[in-house]
Motif scaffolding. Structure first.
Motif, PDB file in Angstrom:
ATOM      1  N   LEU A  14      24.361 -12.193 -43.900  1.00  0.00           N
ATOM      2  CA  LEU A  14      25.736 -11.138 -44.044  1.00  0.00           C
ATOM      3  C   LEU A  14      24.485 -10.193 -43.860  1.00  0.00           C
ATOM      4  O   LEU A  14      24.323  -8.939 -42.944  1.00  0.00           O
ATOM      5  CB  LEU A  14      26.667 -10.542 -44.730  1.00  0.00           C
ATOM      6  CG  LEU A  14      27.922 -12.054 -44.672  1.00  0.00           C
ATOM      7  CD1 LEU A  14      28.879 -12.041 -46.015  1.00  0.00           C
ATOM      8  CD2 LEU A  14      28.378 -11.730 -43.259  1.00  0.00           C
ATOM      9  N   ARG A  74      25.271  -6.900 -37.511  1.00  0.00           N
ATOM     10  CA  ARG A  74      26.203  -5.636 -37.838  1.00  0.00           C
ATOM     11  C   ARG A  74      26.074  -4.434 -38.364  1.00  0.00           C
ATOM     12  O   ARG A  74      24.900  -4.193 -38.317  1.00  0.00           O
ATOM     13  CB  ARG A  74      26.383  -6.690 -39.024  1.00  0.00           C
ATOM     14  CG  ARG A  74      26.815  -8.000 -39.136  1.00  0.00           C
ATOM     15  CD  ARG A  74      27.461  -8.298 -40.481  1.00  0.00           C
ATOM     16  NE  ARG A  74      27.967  -9.940 -40.912  1.00  0.00           N
ATOM     17  CZ  ARG A  74      29.476  -9.292 -40.986  1.00  0.00           C
ATOM     18  NH1 ARG A  74      29.974  -8.517 -41.460  1.00  0.00           N
ATOM     19  NH2 ARG A  74      30.441 -10.638 -40.836  1.00  0.00           N
ATOM     20  N   LEU A 113      35.203 -10.975 -50.230  1.00  0.00           N
ATOM     21  CA  LEU A 113      34.494 -10.476 -48.773  1.00  0.00           C
ATOM     22  C   LEU A 113      35.131 -11.695 -48.046  1.00  0.00           C
ATOM     23  O   LEU A 113      34.427 -11.674 -46.542  1.00  0.00           O
ATOM     24  CB  LEU A 113      33.238 -11.069 -49.502  1.00  0.00           C
ATOM     25  CG  LEU A 113      31.722 -10.457 -48.599  1.00  0.00           C
ATOM     26  CD1 LEU A 113      30.407 -10.146 -48.846  1.00  0.00           C
ATOM     27  CD2 LEU A 113      31.515 -11.413 -47.390  1.00  0.00           C
ATOM     28  N   ASP A 133      36.380 -11.365 -43.748  1.00  0.00           N
ATOM     29  CA  ASP A 133      35.048 -11.223 -43.007  1.00  0.00           C
ATOM     30  C   ASP A 133      36.125 -12.932 -41.994  1.00  0.00           C
ATOM     31  O   ASP A 133      35.643 -12.933 -41.123  1.00  0.00           O
ATOM     32  CB  ASP A 133      33.854 -11.357 -43.341  1.00  0.00           C
ATOM     33  CG  ASP A 133      32.561 -11.548 -42.774  1.00  0.00           C
ATOM     34  OD1 ASP A 133      32.542 -10.445 -42.562  1.00  0.00           O
ATOM     35  OD2 ASP A 133      32.549 -12.933 -42.435  1.00  0.00           O
ATOM     36  N   ARG A 157      32.903  -5.590 -38.543  1.00  0.00           N
ATOM     37  CA  ARG A 157      31.386  -6.084 -38.264  1.00  0.00           C
ATOM     38  C   ARG A 157      30.278  -5.158 -38.772  1.00  0.00           C
ATOM     39  O   ARG A 157      29.397  -5.085 -38.154  1.00  0.00           O
ATOM     40  CB  ARG A 157      31.307  -5.839 -36.767  1.00  0.00           C
ATOM     41  CG  ARG A 157      32.375  -7.090 -35.069  1.00  0.00           C
ATOM     42  CD  ARG A 157      32.032  -8.474 -36.116  1.00  0.00           C
ATOM     43  NE  ARG A 157      30.380  -9.309 -35.700  1.00  0.00           N
ATOM     44  CZ  ARG A 157      29.884 -10.073 -36.265  1.00  0.00           C
ATOM     45  NH1 ARG A 157      30.526 -10.640 -37.041  1.00  0.00           N
ATOM     46  NH2 ARG A 157      28.720 -10.495 -35.589  1.00  0.00           N
ATOM     47  N   ARG A 203      28.614  -4.376 -42.786  1.00  0.00           N
ATOM     48  CA  ARG A 203      27.442  -4.781 -44.288  1.00  0.00           C
ATOM     49  C   ARG A 203      29.259  -4.573 -45.040  1.00  0.00           C
ATOM     50  O   ARG A 203      30.012  -3.958 -45.011  1.00  0.00           O
ATOM     51  CB  ARG A 203      26.707  -4.568 -44.049  1.00  0.00           C
ATOM     52  CG  ARG A 203      26.036  -4.040 -43.038  1.00  0.00           C
ATOM     53  CD  ARG A 203      25.139  -5.083 -42.612  1.00  0.00           C
ATOM     54  NE  ARG A 203      24.146  -5.189 -41.698  1.00  0.00           N
ATOM     55  CZ  ARG A 203      23.418  -5.312 -41.540  1.00  0.00           C
ATOM     56  NH1 ARG A 203      22.203  -4.821 -43.059  1.00  0.00           N
ATOM     57  NH2 ARG A 203      22.172  -4.937 -40.485  1.00  0.00           N
ATOM     58  N   TYR A 204      28.101  -5.198 -46.074  1.00  0.00           N
ATOM     59  CA  TYR A 204      29.480  -5.099 -47.253  1.00  0.00           C
ATOM     60  C   TYR A 204      28.657  -5.198 -48.601  1.00  0.00           C
ATOM     61  O   TYR A 204      28.001  -4.775 -49.150  1.00  0.00           O
ATOM     62  CB  TYR A 204      29.843  -6.791 -47.453  1.00  0.00           C
ATOM     63  CG  TYR A 204      30.947  -7.408 -46.806  1.00  0.00           C
ATOM     64  CD1 TYR A 204      32.833  -6.875 -46.694  1.00  0.00           C
ATOM     65  CD2 TYR A 204      30.422  -8.171 -44.949  1.00  0.00           C
ATOM     66  CE1 TYR A 204      33.322  -7.289 -46.032  1.00  0.00           C
ATOM     67  CE2 TYR A 204      31.015  -8.519 -44.519  1.00  0.00           C
ATOM     68  CZ  TYR A 204      32.846  -7.843 -44.621  1.00  0.00           C
ATOM     69  OH  TYR A 204      33.561  -8.731 -43.656  1.00  0.00           O
TER      70      TYR A 204
END
Lengths: 208, 208
Positions: free
Chosen positions: A72, A78, A92, A96, A102, A104-105
């Motif tokens: 990711l 992203r 998460l 997702d 779209r 980041r985490y």
């Protein structure tokens, strides 16, 4: 129950250690494994060993991953300016899966819970602050700063408290801090929705 | 999903192959395994492999076992003149768990089901007949013949049909052939018991 027990009893015992699996379900699963082709037992055994041997934390987003940085974080398509903060890797995955996000985490690995003795230092909050500062510092070059932090935390007491804490901590660092909406779930029947959710949905009503 | 998928996805996929475990439960279990100490994954993996590598059928009672004859058949304190016939190893476990039965067992590995194309030759009925004949033939020496065959089959259409078939087949060989009672379960609320069970319980009423 030591390793002296017979293999069937031992498998039932081991399966029973999983959450939500009692002796009855463990027995049913064990007999299924015995009837099924050998590949089922082998595939599951290998997957169990692999997951412990190969999975670590991504040094950037703290998600569980085989490679560092994770897929990711490494995905250039992203948006790095949009950061979604979740409590757990499972959350998460849930966010997702829909494909609606779209950016980041960042995984906190928990929420604040004074009752359970979980404070800010027990979560990956320091890493989150560092990440925001690093992005800000590097934004002169090719990188861009983080414009918005979306808090995707469960709408319960701990989730609310954590969201409030993070909003106060992160806002001074520059980004917009938002929270995912709560309300009546899509496809849900009003009749069966609890009163707090109804109240929240009324409060957050919008023009059609 | 090949071996190319990441370990977490693969574990979720493998867990999801178990009966009654959907993607949501599989995900929850997988994340539990990842949080838990390594010994949990290793113990379960080893138990899965052992059960396939070490478990076979007992040549006497056809139950799943590590040793042949199995512990139940080898136990000299169990009455060899009393034989309890069950459909599956899981049923055997359910009957034996109570400790009320102290004889021997015979596992059919299924019940007669014309709709699913399961006839007498698909079950361990031939082995059962041979066992009765062998006990009868050896009864002149140290061994004793089988006095009673108790059919512990589920009280549904297939169970009834199988019991009827076995009663006709086995009675000419000498033993009493009986069937476990059906009726209102102990601790059950009459209010919630189905009508067929009530009718059966009335029919099989006894003097107090």
């Amino acid at each position: 129950m030591g390793t002296g027990a017979d293999p069937i009893t031992r498998l039932i015992h081991e399966l029973g250690k999983l959450p939500g699996i009692g002796e009855r379900t463990a027995t049913r699963l064990a007999f299924h494994v015995m009837r099924a082709p050998e590949s089922l037992a082998q595939g599951l055994a290998q997957a169990l060993l692999d997951v412990k041997a190969k999975v670590r934390l991504c040094s950037s987003c703290m998600n569980l991953t085989e490679d560092d940085p994770c897929a990711l974080c490494a995905d250039a398509r992203r948006d790095p300016g949009l950061l979604c903060v979740v409590a757990t890797p499972a959350d998460l995955l849930a966010v997702d899966r829909g494909g609606a996000f779209r950016g980041r985490y960042h995984v906190l690995h928990g929420v604040l819970s004074p009752l359970e003795g979980i404070g800010p230092d027990d979560l990956r909050i320091g890493d989150l602050v560092r990440r925001l500062r690093d992005a800000e510092a590097a934004s002169g070059g090719t990188a861009q700063p983080i414009r918005e932090v979306i808090l995707a935390l469960s709408p319960n007491v701990e989730g609310e408290a954590t969201a409030l804490y993070l909003a106060r901590l992160l806002r001074p660092l520059g980004p917009r801090v938002t929270r995912i909406a709560s309300g009546v779930p899509i496809g849900g029947e009003l009749e069966y929705v609890d009163q707090v959710t109804i109240a929240r949905a009324l409060e957050a009503r919008r023009e059609v």
